[in-house]
Design an enzyme around this catalytic site. Structure first.
Site, mmCIF file in Angstrom:
data_model
loop_
_atom_site.group_PDB
_atom_site.id
_atom_site.type_symbol
_atom_site.label_atom_id
_atom_site.label_comp_id
_atom_site.label_asym_id
_atom_site.label_seq_id
_atom_site.Cartn_x
_atom_site.Cartn_y
_atom_site.Cartn_z
ATOM 1 N N HIS A 1 20.440 52.254 69.674
ATOM 2 C CA HIS A 1 20.228 50.997 68.923
ATOM 3 C C HIS A 1 21.433 50.110 69.183
ATOM 4 C CE1 HIS A 1 18.870 48.837 65.042
ATOM 5 N NE2 HIS A 1 19.788 48.079 65.623
ATOM 6 N N HIS B 1 19.404 52.849 61.429
ATOM 7 C CA HIS B 1 20.637 52.647 60.648
ATOM 8 C C HIS B 1 20.464 52.977 59.163
ATOM 9 C CE1 HIS B 1 18.540 48.833 60.238
ATOM 10 N NE2 HIS B 1 18.983 48.359 61.376
ATOM 11 N N HIS C 1 22.748 45.872 70.188
ATOM 12 C CA HIS C 1 22.451 44.444 70.418
ATOM 13 C C HIS C 1 23.346 43.951 71.547
ATOM 14 C CE1 HIS C 1 20.043 44.079 66.730
ATOM 15 N NE2 HIS C 1 20.855 45.030 66.300
HETATM 16 C C1 NCD Z 1 21.904 42.722 63.696
HETATM 17 C C2 NCD Z 1 22.208 41.544 64.616
HETATM 18 O O1 NCD Z 1 23.246 40.913 64.432
HETATM 19 O O2 NCD Z 1 21.418 41.277 65.527
HETATM 20 N N1 NCD Z 1 22.760 42.630 62.553
HETATM 21 C C3 NCD Z 1 23.099 43.635 61.725
HETATM 22 O O3 NCD Z 1 23.762 43.383 60.734
HETATM 23 N N2 NCD Z 1 22.757 44.877 61.962
HETATM 24 C C4 NCD Z 1 20.477 42.723 63.346
HETATM 25 C C5 NCD Z 1 20.042 44.018 62.729
HETATM 26 O O4 NCD Z 1 19.922 45.038 63.415
HETATM 27 O O5 NCD Z 1 19.815 44.031 61.529
HETATM 28 ZN ZN ZN Z 2 20.346 46.277 64.806
#
Ligand code: NCD
Ligand code: ZN
Length: 341
Positions: free
Chosen positions: A17, A177, A19
């Site tokens: 997971h 998460h 980003h």
């Molecule tokens: C994530 C993001 O910034 O893309 N942010 C986070 O707080 N985890 C989005 C997500 O997975 O919720």
């Molecule tokens: Zn995320």
């Protein structure tokens, strides 16, 4: 007599997971994945615009591979109300491994998310048939006038998880998460097709650590000490349906150090070092290899990594920023680092 481990060799980690964004932030963070210890990552689709088709996922994967050819990028689609069973089949044929659900409005770039997941039966059935994994951002959205808040949004999503598993028992589902004891218990109580990811930061943080401290603010928010204890216990026991998904979520410093901060904690560049510190503190360092490199790929039905990395017990200071993105625990001294190859 207590012996202190000074090195630990494990297969390259699977971060299921992460980003990775677009543009400048992509070019900053993607080259840091291997440095943090990950060789294979599950890429989140909440870009702008979101990744909603097989074609977009393939194009995004090519862009990521061009920046880091040594990383295996596992792609996801964004579950929008417009997603069709045909697109699910095209995605599976293109090698996409999962579809990510963001309930409408719960986090960064979730405006395209769905309101009632169970209303999308044909898509869910197509996913089950194509063996795609459903990744859930498990928070009930707070509507105007509702009594949901960040502290109970995850717990109140759990009935949806149970209903999904009841209706689609062969569909593999990952509750992403997890942050609460209730979520840990729920996942444990369900069948072998339901798993959860745990981040590095949620093993450390509780409410007091993010209230007023924007760099530790993420969704779902870290909860009570008793919840953190439940996360620590489940990784300490080595439960095979709980594995690493960092939710590393880079935002430019200006989007964090402001009055209305974006949610997200950036952990990719030092991911295994953070985890080694935490697992050592729990007296569970021997559980780290399975958590980071074994349970996740087993659930995703991927072969284990062949390459290894070596962690050594040598201090390192977390840098103040990487290209304008402030990492988790900036300025702190970690006890572990990845040894140079
Ligand atoms: C994530 C993001 O910034 O893309 N942010 C986070 O707080 N985890 C989005 C997500 O997975 O919720
Ligand atoms: Zn995320």
């Amino acid at each position: 007599m207590k012996t202190t481990m000074t090195s630990l060799t494990l297969p390259l980690a699977d971060d299921l997971h992460v980003h990775l964004r677009q543009g400048d932030v992509l070019r900053t963070v993607v080259p840091l994945l291997r440095a943090g210890g990950a060789g294979r990552v599950l890429v989140m689709p909440n870009t702008t615009p979101p990744v909603t088709s097989a074609g977009q996922a393939v194009a995004y994967r090519a862009e990521l591979r061009a920046v880091a050819p040594d990383v295996d990028f596992l792609m996801t689609l964004y579950f929008t109300p417009a997603l069709t069973p045909d697109e699910v089949r095209r995605a599976a044929a293109a090698g996409v491994v999962g579809i990510k659900v963001y309930p409408h409005g719960v986090t960064t770039n979730s405006a395209s998310g769905v309101e009632d997941l169970l209303a999308f039966g044909p898509v869910l059935a197509a996913m089950e048939a194509a063996d795609l994994v459903l990744e859930l951002h498990g928070e009930l959205p707070a509507h105007a006038g509702s009594d949901v808040c960040v502290l109970d949004a995850e717990e109140r999503f759990l009935p949806t998880l149970r209903s999904l598993h009841d209706r689609y028992p062969r569909l593999r589902i990952v509750l992403e998460h997890v942050t609460t004891a209730r979520a840990v218990d729920a996942v444990k109580s369900l069948g072998a097709t339901v798993a959860a990811t745990i981040t590095a930061h949620h093993l450390d943080l509780m409410i007091d650590d993010w209230a007023g401290k924007n760099h530790n603010f993420c969704k779902p928010v870290a909860k009570y000490p008793s919840d953190r204890a439940a996360l620590r216990a489940v990784v300490g026991e080595g439960h095979p349906r709980f594995f690493l998904g960092s939710d590393s979520a880079p935002h430019p410093r200006t989007a964090k150090e402001c009055a209305s901060a974006c949610a997200g904690v950036f952990t990719s560049p030092l991911l295994l070092a953070y985890l080694a510190d935490t697992f050592e503190g729990l007296g569970a360092l021997d559980r780290l290899p399975a958590f980071a490199s074994e349970f996740g790929c087993r659930f995703y039905r991927l072969p284990p990594a062949r390459e290894t990395i070596r962690l050594v017990r040598e201090p390192q200071v977390v840098p103040p920023a990487y290209g304008g993105v402030v990492p988790y625990r900036a300025g702190a001294t970690l006890n572990w680092r990845i040894a140079a190859a």
